[in-house]
Design a protein around this motif. Structure first.
Motif, short mmCIF file in Angstrom:
data_model
loop_
_atom_site.label_atom_id
_atom_site.label_comp_id
_atom_site.label_asym_id
_atom_site.label_seq_id
_atom_site.Cartn_x
_atom_site.Cartn_y
_atom_site.Cartn_z
N ARG A 119 0.83 -1.22 0.00
CA ARG A 119 0.00 0.00 0.00
C ARG A 119 0.86 1.26 0.00
NH1 ARG A 119 -5.37 -0.13 1.12
NH2 ARG A 119 -6.31 -2.16 1.50
N ASN A 120 1.88 1.29 0.83
CA ASN A 120 2.76 2.47 0.88
C ASN A 120 3.51 2.65 -0.43
OD1 ASN A 120 1.94 2.90 3.52
ND2 ASN A 120 3.65 1.74 4.39
N TRP A 121 3.95 1.54 -1.03
CA TRP A 121 4.68 1.63 -2.30
C TRP A 121 3.79 2.17 -3.41
CZ3 TRP A 121 4.56 -0.53 -7.20
CH2 TRP A 121 5.74 -0.44 -7.95
N CYS A 122 2.54 1.73 -3.46
CA CYS A 122 1.61 2.22 -4.48
C CYS A 122 1.22 3.68 -4.22
CB CYS A 122 0.36 1.34 -4.52
SG CYS A 122 0.63 -0.34 -5.12
N LYS A 123 1.10 4.05 -2.96
CA LYS A 123 0.72 5.43 -2.64
C LYS A 123 1.80 6.41 -3.06
CE LYS A 123 -0.97 8.23 1.21
NZ LYS A 123 -1.28 8.24 2.67
N GLU A 124 3.07 6.04 -2.93
CA GLU A 124 4.16 6.92 -3.33
C GLU A 124 4.15 7.18 -4.84
OE1 GLU A 124 7.66 5.01 -2.03
OE2 GLU A 124 7.32 5.41 0.12
N ARG A 125 3.63 6.28 -5.61
CA ARG A 125 3.60 6.41 -7.07
C ARG A 125 2.23 6.80 -7.61
NH1 ARG A 125 7.22 3.45 -5.09
NH2 ARG A 125 9.25 3.06 -6.08
N GLY A 126 1.34 7.19 -6.73
CA GLY A 126 0.03 7.67 -7.15
C GLY A 126 -0.87 6.58 -7.68
N ILE A 127 -0.72 5.36 -7.18
CA ILE A 127 -1.52 4.24 -7.64
C ILE A 127 -2.51 3.89 -6.55
CG2 ILE A 127 -1.48 1.85 -8.45
CD1 ILE A 127 1.46 2.27 -9.20
N ARG A 128 -3.77 3.78 -6.92
CA ARG A 128 -4.80 3.39 -5.96
C ARG A 128 -4.94 1.87 -5.96
NH1 ARG A 128 -10.11 2.03 -6.08
NH2 ARG A 128 -10.16 2.32 -8.36
N ILE A 129 -4.85 1.28 -4.77
CA ILE A 129 -5.00 -0.16 -4.63
C ILE A 129 -6.40 -0.46 -4.11
CG2 ILE A 129 -4.06 -0.23 -2.29
CD1 ILE A 129 -2.71 -2.89 -3.07
N SER A 130 -7.05 -1.44 -4.70
CA SER A 130 -8.44 -1.73 -4.37
C SER A 130 -8.55 -2.35 -2.98
CB SER A 130 -9.05 -2.67 -5.41
OG SER A 130 -8.39 -3.93 -5.39
N GLY A 131 -9.76 -2.32 -2.45
CA GLY A 131 -10.02 -2.94 -1.16
C GLY A 131 -10.08 -1.95 -0.02
N PRO A 132 -10.61 -2.36 1.12
CA PRO A 132 -10.71 -1.46 2.28
C PRO A 132 -9.35 -1.17 2.89
CG PRO A 132 -11.37 -3.68 2.90
CD PRO A 132 -11.14 -3.70 1.41
N LYS A 133 -9.30 -0.14 3.71
CA LYS A 133 -8.07 0.23 4.38
C LYS A 133 -7.74 -0.78 5.49
CE LYS A 133 -8.76 5.17 3.59
NZ LYS A 133 -8.90 6.50 4.23
N LEU A 134 -6.47 -0.81 5.88
CA LEU A 134 -6.05 -1.70 6.95
C LEU A 134 -6.55 -1.18 8.30
CD1 LEU A 134 -2.37 -2.46 5.89
CD2 LEU A 134 -4.38 -3.86 5.49
N GLY A 135 -6.68 -2.09 9.24
CA GLY A 135 -7.14 -1.70 10.56
C GLY A 135 -8.61 -2.00 10.77
N ARG A 136 -9.14 -1.46 11.86
CA ARG A 136 -10.54 -1.70 12.21
C ARG A 136 -11.46 -0.97 11.22
NH1 ARG A 136 -12.03 -0.47 18.30
NH2 ARG A 136 -10.49 -2.17 18.48
#
Length: 447
Positions: free
Chosen positions: A315-332
């Motif tokens: 997720r962090n690697w995709c966020k740095e390159r402006g890529i949206r990864i599908s699915g809900p966020k991590l955590g509760r």
């Protein structure tokens, strides 16, 4: 001729002999592989397909697949011409396209492995090897080494024919087969010391003997430690490279074959990684996204994956390159979820199902559900050919749909008479997809 024959085999889903017979009786298939005129004799023998699969490896097939798909995607992309201008100005190219990633397993053509069955098969093979090694030593050694093959087979059938076998009975039977196998391996060493040569054995028997030794070590270790697993476990004597792949799916919790990591772009599939060992597909997300950029020149807008790919690092690697990864966020999960987020999650999940459909098409229609090739290199080529055929079939359907539009009305979608074909509407469709170049007034080649 080599590549065309392999494509025909992957398209028809036939065996090597059936493929050659189809080519012999069909003039269109003969023209496809490069013959100038029809001939009644088969153009090649079925055994040549094995040499074709060895010569044309999976890496070359993947390069051909990417080149064909990239050419077709560039044709349908209206903004491709602006890419060079943006690079000259020094501006960054925005992310474009959607990438789908997933993994699957391709089952191999082997019998379902059991410890008792593998040991019995290994014992039978060692008995045949002893017979071949003893033949040139009949004069020197009057007595043939004792193998107890009749007693060993009775002990095996006593347990194998039972419908339900207890743990103690199975363990006792495995222990007996291990003793018989150890005795046979010792007899083979004695024959070699007495003057027998391994040159009397065929290449298959030599490879099988090395595999049997490893099988004996693994099974003896599991029997002594009372475990059911061992690193790099051999499940087939004829195909020792195959490993058990634990998938945990209903009906097939364990599959025996190669594990694939596949990407899908605009309903075109690419084989990114293939391995006979089990691996975590989430570790290869970065590599697959970089291959996407290397092929098309830009990062994707979004990456659609299942739960196993959604790690914090990815997720962090995709966020740095402006890529949206599908699915809900991590955590509760949050208590209140907006309608836009629900709609986005639903559309992402529906879009990701496209790669599952491609897996089903490759396995049900193009025989990826059971790989019949035996060698590891030929199996990789056969799997890569299947994904190439899947993409070529999509291009063929696209061209045929444009051809059928000649006989279809634009507004109603109904068939019309041939004298009233809507040539203007069809010509515009061909021109938009760049199958016709109006400037040169000629048809361009279609893969």
């Amino acid at each position: 001729m080599a590549l065309g024959t392999l494509i025909i085999k992957g398209k028809l889903g036939t065996s090597d002999r059936e493929t050659i017979e189809k080519i012999r009786e069909n003039p269109y298939l003969q023209y496809f592989i490069g013959l100038n005129c029809y001939q009644q004799e088969p153009p090649l023998e079925s055994s040549m397909l094995v040499h074709f699969r060895k010569r044309i490896d999976g890496e070359l097939i993947n390069k051909i697949n990417k080149k064909i798909v990239k050419r077709e995607i560039d044709k349908s992309d209206k903004e491709v011409k602006k890419k060079d201008c943006l690079q000259e100005k020094g501006e960054k190219i925005k992310n474009k396209g959607k990438l789908i990633l997933d993994a699957t397993c391709t089952p191999a053509d082997i019998k379902y492995p059991t410890d008792l069955g593998i040991l019995n098969q290994a014992r039978i093979e060692t008995e045949r090897i002893i017979d071949n090694l003893y033949k040139p030593l009949r004069v020197k050694l009057r007595k043939k080494p004792r193998t107890s093959r009749i007693i060993a087979r009775k002990e095996y059938l006593k347990v194998a024919k039972k419908r339900k076998v207890s743990y103690q009975e199975r363990r006792k039977a495995i222990g007996k087969q291990l003793k018989y196998l150890k005795k046979n391996l010792g007899n083979i060493e004695d024959l070699i010391q007495a003057g027998a040569s391994l040159e009397n054995l065929s290449k298959r028997q030599k490879n099988c003997l090395e595999t049997i030794k490893k099988v004996y070590e693994q099974q003896q270790s599991m029997w002594e430690n009372k475990t059911q697993s061992v690193p790099q476990r051999i499940v087939s004597l004829t195909q020792p490279h195959i490993r058990p792949i634990v998938r945990g799916k209903a009906g097939k919790p364990i599959e025996f074959g190669a594990k694939l990591s596949v990407s899908c772009v605009d309903n075109y599939v690419f084989l990114d990684k293939i391995s006979w060992e089990n691996f975590n597909e989430s570790c290869h997300l970065k590599e697959q996204v970089e291959k996407y950029k290397e092929t098309f020149g830009y990062y994707p807008e979004s990456v659609h994956v299942d739960k196993i790919y959604r790690t914090r690092e990815n997720r962090n690697w995709c966020k740095e390159r402006g890529i949206r990864i599908s699915g809900p966020k991590l955590g509760r999960p949050p208590k209140n979820v907006s309608e836009e987020e629900k709609k986005q999650a639903h559309s992402d999940e529906c879009f990701r199902n496209a790669i599952e459909g491609k897996f089903g098409q490759a396995k049900r229609r193009f025989s990826l559900n059971l790989v019949m090739t035996k060698l590891p290199e030929t199996s990789i080529t056969s799997i890569a050919i299947t994904f190439l055929v899947v993409n070529l079939s999509k291009l063929l359907r696209q061209f045929l749909s444009l051809f059928l539009s000649l006989f279809t009305n634009n507004r109603t979608g109904e068939l019309i008479k041939p004298p009233f074909i809507n040539f203007d509407y069809t010509l515009n469709n061909f021109y938009v997809l760049k199958l016709i170049d109006l400037s040169e007034n000629s048809w361009s080649k279609v893969a």
